[in-house]
Design a protein around this motif. Structure first.
Motif, PDB file in Angstrom:
ATOM      1  N   ILE A  46      -6.999 128.578 -10.987  1.00  0.00           N
ATOM      2  CA  ILE A  46      -5.767 128.326 -10.965  1.00  0.00           C
ATOM      3  C   ILE A  46      -5.205 127.085 -11.859  1.00  0.00           C
ATOM      4  CG2 ILE A  46      -3.937 127.195  -9.547  1.00  0.00           C
ATOM      5  CD1 ILE A  46      -5.087 128.893  -7.089  1.00  0.00           C
ATOM      6  N   GLY A  47      -6.316 125.899 -11.765  1.00  0.00           N
ATOM      7  CA  GLY A  47      -6.151 124.646 -12.451  1.00  0.00           C
ATOM      8  C   GLY A  47      -5.839 124.847 -14.049  1.00  0.00           C
ATOM      9  N   LYS A  48      -6.757 125.761 -14.611  1.00  0.00           N
ATOM     10  CA  LYS A  48      -6.462 126.140 -16.053  1.00  0.00           C
ATOM     11  C   LYS A  48      -5.170 126.793 -16.286  1.00  0.00           C
ATOM     12  CE  LYS A  48      -7.825 126.669 -20.423  1.00  0.00           C
ATOM     13  NZ  LYS A  48      -7.968 125.445 -21.294  1.00  0.00           N
ATOM     14  N   ALA A  49      -4.711 127.738 -15.343  1.00  0.00           N
ATOM     15  CA  ALA A  49      -3.365 128.377 -15.444  1.00  0.00           C
ATOM     16  C   ALA A  49      -2.299 127.137 -15.469  1.00  0.00           C
ATOM     17  CB  ALA A  49      -3.250 129.363 -14.600  1.00  0.00           C
ATOM     18  N   LEU A  66      -1.873 135.488  -8.949  1.00  0.00           N
ATOM     19  CA  LEU A  66      -3.343 135.306  -8.593  1.00  0.00           C
ATOM     20  C   LEU A  66      -3.861 136.463  -7.955  1.00  0.00           C
ATOM     21  CD1 LEU A  66      -3.120 131.633  -6.597  1.00  0.00           C
ATOM     22  CD2 LEU A  66      -3.430 132.370  -8.896  1.00  0.00           C
ATOM     23  N   ALA A  67      -4.920 137.157  -8.456  1.00  0.00           N
ATOM     24  CA  ALA A  67      -5.712 138.256  -7.862  1.00  0.00           C
ATOM     25  C   ALA A  67      -6.367 137.994  -6.601  1.00  0.00           C
ATOM     26  CB  ALA A  67      -6.665 138.693  -9.009  1.00  0.00           C
ATOM     27  N   PRO A  68      -6.595 138.990  -5.899  1.00  0.00           N
ATOM     28  CA  PRO A  68      -7.356 138.729  -4.712  1.00  0.00           C
ATOM     29  C   PRO A  68      -8.631 137.845  -4.941  1.00  0.00           C
ATOM     30  CG  PRO A  68      -6.677 141.031  -4.663  1.00  0.00           C
ATOM     31  CD  PRO A  68      -6.304 140.404  -5.995  1.00  0.00           C
ATOM     32  N   GLY A  69      -9.142 137.290  -3.859  1.00  0.00           N
ATOM     33  CA  GLY A  69     -10.507 136.510  -4.127  1.00  0.00           C
ATOM     34  C   GLY A  69     -10.270 135.105  -3.559  1.00  0.00           C
ATOM     35  N   LEU A  70     -11.352 134.271  -3.687  1.00  0.00           N
ATOM     36  CA  LEU A  70     -11.397 132.929  -3.217  1.00  0.00           C
ATOM     37  C   LEU A  70     -11.240 132.183  -4.502  1.00  0.00           C
ATOM     38  CD1 LEU A  70     -11.984 130.934  -1.136  1.00  0.00           C
ATOM     39  CD2 LEU A  70     -14.439 131.003  -1.655  1.00  0.00           C
ATOM     40  N   HIS A  71     -10.163 131.294  -4.549  1.00  0.00           N
ATOM     41  CA  HIS A  71      -9.661 130.339  -5.556  1.00  0.00           C
ATOM     42  C   HIS A  71     -10.153 129.015  -5.174  1.00  0.00           C
ATOM     43  CE1 HIS A  71      -7.185 133.491  -7.895  1.00  0.00           C
ATOM     44  NE2 HIS A  71      -7.193 134.006  -6.687  1.00  0.00           N
ATOM     45  N   ILE A  72     -10.997 128.512  -5.708  1.00  0.00           N
ATOM     46  CA  ILE A  72     -11.388 126.985  -5.630  1.00  0.00           C
ATOM     47  C   ILE A  72     -10.687 126.078  -6.244  1.00  0.00           C
ATOM     48  CG2 ILE A  72     -13.566 125.551  -5.213  1.00  0.00           C
ATOM     49  CD1 ILE A  72     -13.628 127.819  -3.479  1.00  0.00           C
ATOM     50  N   LEU A  73     -10.443 124.948  -5.556  1.00  0.00           N
ATOM     51  CA  LEU A  73      -9.600 123.798  -6.207  1.00  0.00           C
ATOM     52  C   LEU A  73     -10.685 122.609  -6.094  1.00  0.00           C
ATOM     53  CD1 LEU A  73      -6.017 123.754  -4.548  1.00  0.00           C
ATOM     54  CD2 LEU A  73      -7.101 125.138  -6.856  1.00  0.00           C
ATOM     55  N   THR A  74     -11.053 122.075  -7.307  1.00  0.00           N
ATOM     56  CA  THR A  74     -12.026 121.130  -7.560  1.00  0.00           C
ATOM     57  C   THR A  74     -11.297 119.576  -7.652  1.00  0.00           C
ATOM     58  OG1 THR A  74     -12.407 121.477  -9.634  1.00  0.00           O
ATOM     59  CG2 THR A  74     -13.797 122.638  -8.165  1.00  0.00           C
ATOM     60  N   ASP A  75      -9.998 119.664  -7.905  1.00  0.00           N
ATOM     61  CA  ASP A  75      -9.216 118.526  -7.676  1.00  0.00           C
ATOM     62  C   ASP A  75      -7.811 119.020  -7.562  1.00  0.00           C
ATOM     63  OD1 ASP A  75      -8.458 116.065  -8.474  1.00  0.00           O
ATOM     64  OD2 ASP A  75      -8.976 116.009 -10.471  1.00  0.00           O
ATOM     65  N   GLN A  76      -6.908 118.230  -7.557  1.00  0.00           N
ATOM     66  CA  GLN A  76      -5.453 118.499  -7.072  1.00  0.00           C
ATOM     67  C   GLN A  76      -4.915 119.361  -8.411  1.00  0.00           C
ATOM     68  OE1 GLN A  76      -2.728 115.378  -6.967  1.00  0.00           O
ATOM     69  NE2 GLN A  76      -3.592 113.928  -8.384  1.00  0.00           N
ATOM     70  N   VAL A  77      -3.985 120.019  -7.997  1.00  0.00           N
ATOM     71  CA  VAL A  77      -3.377 120.969  -9.094  1.00  0.00           C
ATOM     72  C   VAL A  77      -2.187 120.191  -9.329  1.00  0.00           C
ATOM     73  CG1 VAL A  77      -2.691 123.108  -9.925  1.00  0.00           C
ATOM     74  CG2 VAL A  77      -4.848 122.945  -8.812  1.00  0.00           C
ATOM     75  N   VAL A  78      -1.474 119.597 -10.373  1.00  0.00           N
ATOM     76  CA  VAL A  78      -0.284 119.009 -10.437  1.00  0.00           C
ATOM     77  C   VAL A  78       0.742 120.064 -11.506  1.00  0.00           C
ATOM     78  CG1 VAL A  78       1.060 117.039 -11.176  1.00  0.00           C
ATOM     79  CG2 VAL A  78      -1.314 117.036 -10.642  1.00  0.00           C
ATOM     80  N   LEU A  79       1.772 120.309 -10.680  1.00  0.00           N
ATOM     81  CA  LEU A  79       2.989 121.116 -11.296  1.00  0.00           C
ATOM     82  C   LEU A  79       3.905 120.001 -11.763  1.00  0.00           C
ATOM     83  CD1 LEU A  79       1.525 123.293  -9.613  1.00  0.00           C
ATOM     84  CD2 LEU A  79       3.713 124.170  -9.043  1.00  0.00           C
ATOM     85  N   LYS A  80       3.794 120.047 -13.380  1.00  0.00           N
ATOM     86  CA  LYS A  80       4.598 119.035 -13.798  1.00  0.00           C
ATOM     87  C   LYS A  80       5.941 119.718 -14.472  1.00  0.00           C
ATOM     88  CE  LYS A  80       0.693 116.238 -15.076  1.00  0.00           C
ATOM     89  NZ  LYS A  80      -0.021 115.505 -16.222  1.00  0.00           N
ATOM     90  N   ILE A 115     -12.198 121.946  -2.406  1.00  0.00           N
ATOM     91  CA  ILE A 115     -13.424 121.123  -2.038  1.00  0.00           C
ATOM     92  C   ILE A 115     -13.480 119.617  -2.648  1.00  0.00           C
ATOM     93  CG2 ILE A 115     -14.714 123.427  -1.864  1.00  0.00           C
ATOM     94  CD1 ILE A 115     -16.022 123.023  -4.706  1.00  0.00           C
ATOM     95  N   SER A 116     -12.430 119.619  -3.160  1.00  0.00           N
ATOM     96  CA  SER A 116     -12.080 118.127  -3.895  1.00  0.00           C
ATOM     97  C   SER A 116     -12.324 116.944  -2.992  1.00  0.00           C
ATOM     98  CB  SER A 116     -10.707 118.122  -4.322  1.00  0.00           C
ATOM     99  OG  SER A 116     -10.480 116.802  -4.940  1.00  0.00           O
ATOM    100  N   PRO A 117     -13.024 115.782  -3.332  1.00  0.00           N
ATOM    101  CA  PRO A 117     -12.714 114.609  -2.620  1.00  0.00           C
ATOM    102  C   PRO A 117     -11.652 113.841  -2.896  1.00  0.00           C
ATOM    103  CG  PRO A 117     -13.717 114.149  -4.955  1.00  0.00           C
ATOM    104  CD  PRO A 117     -13.632 115.913  -4.743  1.00  0.00           C
ATOM    105  N   ASN A 118     -11.226 112.881  -2.164  1.00  0.00           N
ATOM    106  CA  ASN A 118      -9.870 112.428  -2.233  1.00  0.00           C
ATOM    107  C   ASN A 118      -9.322 112.185  -3.624  1.00  0.00           C
ATOM    108  OD1 ASN A 118      -9.477 111.773   0.492  1.00  0.00           O
ATOM    109  ND2 ASN A 118     -10.523 109.801   0.602  1.00  0.00           N
ATOM    110  N   ASN A 119      -8.245 112.712  -3.812  1.00  0.00           N
ATOM    111  CA  ASN A 119      -7.711 112.683  -5.255  1.00  0.00           C
ATOM    112  C   ASN A 119      -6.258 112.147  -5.421  1.00  0.00           C
ATOM    113  OD1 ASN A 119      -5.832 114.697  -4.441  1.00  0.00           O
ATOM    114  ND2 ASN A 119      -7.474 116.307  -4.785  1.00  0.00           N
ATOM    115  N   LYS A 120      -5.825 111.637  -4.373  1.00  0.00           N
ATOM    116  CA  LYS A 120      -4.453 111.087  -4.608  1.00  0.00           C
ATOM    117  C   LYS A 120      -4.496 109.628  -3.758  1.00  0.00           C
ATOM    118  CE  LYS A 120      -0.307 111.837  -6.127  1.00  0.00           C
ATOM    119  NZ  LYS A 120      -0.021 111.680  -7.381  1.00  0.00           N
ATOM    120  N   ASN A 121      -3.788 108.586  -4.279  1.00  0.00           N
ATOM    121  CA  ASN A 121      -3.893 107.447  -3.512  1.00  0.00           C
ATOM    122  C   ASN A 121      -2.123 107.025  -3.882  1.00  0.00           C
ATOM    123  OD1 ASN A 121      -3.353 104.460  -3.744  1.00  0.00           O
ATOM    124  ND2 ASN A 121      -5.236 104.714  -2.568  1.00  0.00           N
TER     125      ASN A 121
END
Length: 344
Positions: A46-49, A66-80, A115-121
């Motif tokens: 998703i991040g690349k898309a 999004l196709a079926p399956g497990l989509h993993i986020l390693t960071d926040q995904v920002v819709l700009k 599975i991201s650590p804190n990514n927003k302050n």
């Protein structure tokens, strides 16, 4: 003549190519992050898309499927906003197979996990965000969100929109499932701004389902189930112009938390609100206290009855899991993922 024909063909094909370029496909099993993003050459993440979509400059709606399956986020995904700053057209992230489609099963639902650590302050508040929305007119449709499994994260928000000047967001036919002991969700939707529409969604054992504080004019919650929120189902700002209809709100620590120093004029319609420890609460500097003064207008609202949900009790996830079981109170309310009555 041959060159002229080729030129005319390319000229006619350009609008079609530009339109299709604004739909991207993501497949966590078959995709590649150096793919083109077409249905036959999907991206992996998703991040690349979203990164590719953020570079779009056209005015056509953007759709990420999004196709079926497990989509993993390693960071926040920002819709700009687009580079052209034009965000008046819809930006949609949705399942390839929607709940009302023929052949839909829970296994067809894309599952999104962070599975991201804190990514927003934000305002010196460390937390983790799944999707950070920084544009108008966004839509999330047909998706399943589960909690964050990173043990260093205390506060995880699956969808966050913190700019109160933003407008128009739809979250529909989505499931949010938290687990306080392994993959908690602090807030399924933490959003500011106007025009927030939540329809045909299920929130199951999130700490808080909806956190809506600033400029939330024109909010609506319809045809949805909120069950087992162990802090509050809905936190709401100093506004009364909303639509609340055809919902089942049950077994939560508190149903509705409003702001201090505000005299609301709430109307709740055609719903079941039952077995919540506190019915109306007040936000007392982040703590919930019982509100005995606010008496909302209720139209065809049931205040008693036992809610029973279809849950996983065999090796197979039932098609209508987390929906109301036949013996449940509120079976007459069209709440849950499915818009078609026969599907519930």
């Amino acid at each position: 003549m041959y060159k002229l024909a080729i030129g005319l063909f390319l000229l006619c094909a350009m609008p079609f190519a530009r339109t299709t370029a604004q739909t991207l496909f993501v497949d966590p099993v078959k995709g590649r992050d150096n793919a083109t993003g077409t249905v036959n050459d999907p991206l992996l993440s998703i991040g690349k898309a979203v990164a590719l979509a953020n570079d779009f400059t056209g005015k056509e709606p953007v759709t990420i499927k999004l196709a079926p399956g497990l989509h993993i986020l390693t960071d926040q995904v920002v819709l700009k906003p687009f580079k052209t700053k034009d965000d008046a057209t819809p930006y949609t992230i949705e399942a390839v197979v929607m709940p009302d489609d023929t052949g839909w099963m829970p296994s067809k639902m894309p599952v999104i996990q962070s599975i991201s650590p804190n990514n927003k302050n934000w305002a010196k508040f460390d937390h983790c965000t799944g999707f950070q929305v920084e544009r108008n007119n966004t839509r999330f449709k047909g998706l399943k969100f589960v909690g964050n499994t990173n043990p260093a994260v205390v506060y995880y928000y699956t969808i966050e929109r913190h700019f109160q000047e933003l407008k128009d967001m739809e979250v529909s036919q989505c499931i949010f499932v938290g687990n306080r002991n392994s993959a908690p969700i602090q807030g399924a939707l933490f959003a500011q701004g106007s025009g927030i529409k939540v329809d045909h969604c299920i929130f199951y054992e999130c700490k808080n389902a909806l956190l809506l504080f600033l400029s939330v004019n024109g909010f609506s919650l319809t045809n949805s189930i909120i069950y087992g929120a162990y802090e509050g189902a809905i936190w709401f700002g100093k506004y009364s112009d909303f639509v609340f209809s055809n919902n089942v709100i049950a077994n939560n620590s508190c149903f509705w938390i409003s702001m201090k120093d505000f005299t609301p004029q709430y109307t709740f319609s055609n719903s079941l609100i039952t077995d919540n420890k506190i019915f109306m609460g007040l936000n007392n500097d982040g703590n919930i206290v019982s509100d005995d003064k606010t008496v909302p207008v209720t139209k065809n609202v049931q205040r008693s009855g036992k809610v029973l949900l279809h849950v996983v009790d065999t090796d197979t996830i039932p098609r209508n899991y987390l929906h109301l079981a036949p013996a449940s109170a509120g079976r007459d309310i069209p709440a849950g993922l499915f818009r078609a009555a026969g599907s519930r």
